[in-house]
Write a protein that holds these residues in place. Structure first.
Motif, PDB file in Angstrom:
ATOM      1  N   GLN A   1      48.058  37.746  36.624  1.00  0.00           N
ATOM      2  CA  GLN A   1      47.065  38.721  36.169  1.00  0.00           C
ATOM      3  C   GLN A   1      45.711  38.063  35.982  1.00  0.00           C
ATOM      4  O   GLN A   1      44.674  38.661  36.273  1.00  0.00           O
TER       5      GLN A   1
ATOM      6  N   THR B   1      55.426  37.546  39.893  1.00  0.00           N
ATOM      7  CA  THR B   1      55.071  38.944  39.672  1.00  0.00           C
ATOM      8  C   THR B   1      54.877  39.245  38.195  1.00  0.00           C
ATOM      9  O   THR B   1      55.773  38.981  37.391  1.00  0.00           O
ATOM     10  N   GLY B   2      53.717  39.798  37.853  1.00  0.00           N
ATOM     11  CA  GLY B   2      53.496  40.263  36.487  1.00  0.00           C
ATOM     12  C   GLY B   2      53.185  39.177  35.477  1.00  0.00           C
ATOM     13  O   GLY B   2      52.881  39.479  34.341  1.00  0.00           O
ATOM     14  N   SER B   3      53.258  37.894  35.888  1.00  0.00           N
ATOM     15  CA  SER B   3      53.027  36.828  34.915  1.00  0.00           C
ATOM     16  C   SER B   3      51.567  36.795  34.488  1.00  0.00           C
ATOM     17  O   SER B   3      50.689  37.311  35.176  1.00  0.00           O
ATOM     18  N   THR B   4      51.322  36.172  33.332  1.00  0.00           N
ATOM     19  CA  THR B   4      49.953  36.064  32.842  1.00  0.00           C
ATOM     20  C   THR B   4      49.075  35.370  33.874  1.00  0.00           C
ATOM     21  O   THR B   4      47.936  35.778  34.108  1.00  0.00           O
TER      22      THR B   4
ATOM     23  N   PRO C   1      52.638  37.734  45.109  1.00  0.00           N
ATOM     24  CA  PRO C   1      53.566  37.539  43.990  1.00  0.00           C
ATOM     25  C   PRO C   1      55.016  37.510  44.464  1.00  0.00           C
ATOM     26  O   PRO C   1      55.391  38.265  45.352  1.00  0.00           O
TER      27      PRO C   1
ATOM     28  N   LYS D   1      43.899  37.808  39.322  1.00  0.00           N
ATOM     29  CA  LYS D   1      43.380  39.092  39.794  1.00  0.00           C
ATOM     30  C   LYS D   1      42.181  39.555  38.978  1.00  0.00           C
ATOM     31  O   LYS D   1      41.217  40.072  39.504  1.00  0.00           O
TER      32      LYS D   1
END
Lengths: 279, 221
Positions: A161, A155-158, A175, A164
């Motif tokens: 992202q 979740t939220g990792s480079t 995630p 996406k």
């Protein structure tokens, strides 16, 4: 009634005292580890990343740990003078700014935003975002195939992202809080691929319980330059750079790569030159 | 200082938080009321089920429940709750997990409300020939709801903040956005403060309104 008030008040005081002691405890823990006392050096690593930085019952193991140990040795500290601290991704800049650790080697990619906050020595490893798939699965042959696949990442990792926004906008992304949570799904087919830096993936695939079950895609989707983070303006940066050059020169670097990441058939990039940040 | 915010969909993330909270609130109010009815009902089996459910579920950490809906229900048992893409599945699973968890607290808040209704009222209702459903639905519950508005408001505020746990299975709400922003911008304190402020904006008016409502509708005895 009065008695009740007194009880309530003392309970509050007691609670406050507890919180205060808790804070005090934290401070003491960090206090004994300042640099320059000539005795110990505090190093931030990941505790939960097999192959790179992992806390095991036998001690700390991984490529980042080996690099940090070598660097610390060149700085004049023996292995038993190193104090390891967990550096979670979100805490890394704060830990350096506060001086909790002397340097951080924790899959720390050099990015312009981070360079505003801290200084980086290195890079000491050039990693790429890649995918890990089941060894018997040939569905994903090129990066384009990712658009029809179910991917798992943190979740939220480079890496999440990137998937996406750029690499495969049509892919379905699941995630989870940790990479380990992705592995059962990858194993039983609920997701098709796990994506993050190839060095991290290699570390998971090299774990004994997963040996032979997963393989790397080898796509080199992005460049991640792992650096050693130090406090902004610290004179450690140049010393660490010298140590890293020495490590590559006397083959200890390649040995560390082979030892920690080799079993997963990980083909590493040649050791990057100091200051050569590939975008 | 705040210009990096333009790159992120802050409102969109909080909108997902609101959707999670509202759907879970409605769901857990319904399921929690049913549980409370079971716990005060005359059927021993239902009473035992209600008691067991509440005591087990409210003592399991929410993260475990939410992760189980994804890792256990979805990835292992193949439950997809009628959706096809991962995002919708995760959203529905998160709502399911939040309902299962929060309803145990709703049940207990309601039961405390039921206890404020004098026993004489239920006895009187039974004496004029109402059956259990009528006693509960017509006499006891309407009064119980009115006196449990404030404890229910507590549960709702806790629920709004608990929606951040849905980040564990990747529902794109405020906490996920916070993680993304921290990863990219290296501004831990500022970003945490912005997200915390967003939650205060959601919870503070909720608490104030329900506190006022609780006073207004309270049964004066």
């Amino acid at each position: 009634m009065k008695l009740r008030k007194v009880t309530a008040a003392s309970a509050t005081v007691f609670a406050l005292a507890l919180t205060a002691t808790a804070c005090g405890g934290d401070n003491n823990e960090g206090g004994g580890s300042g640099s320059g006392d000539g005795k110990t050096i505090t190093v931030g690593i990941k505790f939960d990343q097999p192959g790179l930085g992992q806390k095991t019952p036998q001690g700390y193991a991984g490529f980042d740990v080996d690099v940090a140990t070598y660097v610390a040795k060149k700085l004049g500290y023996n292995e038993d003078q190193i104090e390891w601290k967990e550096a979670k991704s979100a805490d890394r800049e704060t830990m350096l700014q506060r001086g909790d650790v002397d340097f951080i080697a924790a899959t720390y990619s050099i990015t312009p935003e981070r360079q505003e906050k801290v200084d980086f020595a290195g890079p000491y490893l050039l990693a790429h975002q890649d995918v890990l798939v089941r060894a018997d699965d040939n569905k994903i042959k090129s990066p384009e195939d990712l658009n029809n696949a179910k991917l798992c990442s943190v979740t939220g990792s480079t890496s999440a992202q990137n998937v996406k926004d750029k690499l495969a906008p049509k892919a379905q992304l699941q995630p989870y809080p940790t990479y380990s949570a992705c592995l059962p799904g990858l194993q039983n087919g609920a997701v098709d691929a796990l994506t993050t830096d190839d060095s991290i993936l290699a570390g998971y695939a090299a774990q004994s319980q997963f040996k032979g079950k997963f393989k790397l895609g080898g796509f080199k989707l992005t460049n991640e330059n792992y650096g050693i983070g130090v406090k902004k303006g610290s004179d450690l940066k140049d010393k660490i750079n010298d140590a890293l050059e020495a490590m590559v020169a006397d083959k200890a670097w390649q040995e560390a790569v082979d030892k920690n990441l080799g079993p997963a058939n990980y083909k590493n990039e040649p050791a990057p030159k100091i200051g050569d940040i590939k975008s | 200082m705040f210009d990096f915010l333009e790159d992120y969909d802050l409102l969109g993330a909080f909108w997902t938080t609101v959707q999670l909270a509202v759907l879970s609130a409605v769901g857990s109010l319904i399921w929690g009321t049913l549980l409370a009815a079971m716990r005060v009902g005359p059927v021993p089996l239902m009473r035992a089920f209600g008691t067991a459910y509440v005591n087990i579920v409210r003592n399991i950490p929410l993260t475990v429940i939410i992760l189980f809906t994804s890792l256990g229900l979805n990835q292992t048992l193949g439950v997809s709750l009628g959706a096809n893409d991962v995002e919708t599945i995760n959203f529905r699973l998160a709502v399911l997990g939040l309902i299962l968890y929060t309803s145990s607290f709703v049940c207990e808040a309601l039961r405390s409300g039921i206890n404020t209704v004098p026993v004489g009222q239920a006895e009187a209702a039974r004496a004029i020939g109402l059956n259990f459903n009528q006693v509960l639905g017509l006499v006891v519950l309407p009064q119980a709801f009115r006196s449990s508005v404030v404890p229910l408001a507590n549960v709702l505020i806790a629920l709004i903040k608990n929606t951040t746990v849905a980040a564990a299975i990747g529902v794109a709400e405020a906490a996920v956005l916070m993680k993304e922003m921290i990863e990219n911008e290296a501004q831990l304190l500022l970003i945490s403060a912005i997200i915390a402020f967003g939650f205060v904006v959601l919870t503070l008016p909720t608490g104030l309104f329900l506190g006022w409502l609780g006073k207004k509708v309270a049964v004066k005895r």
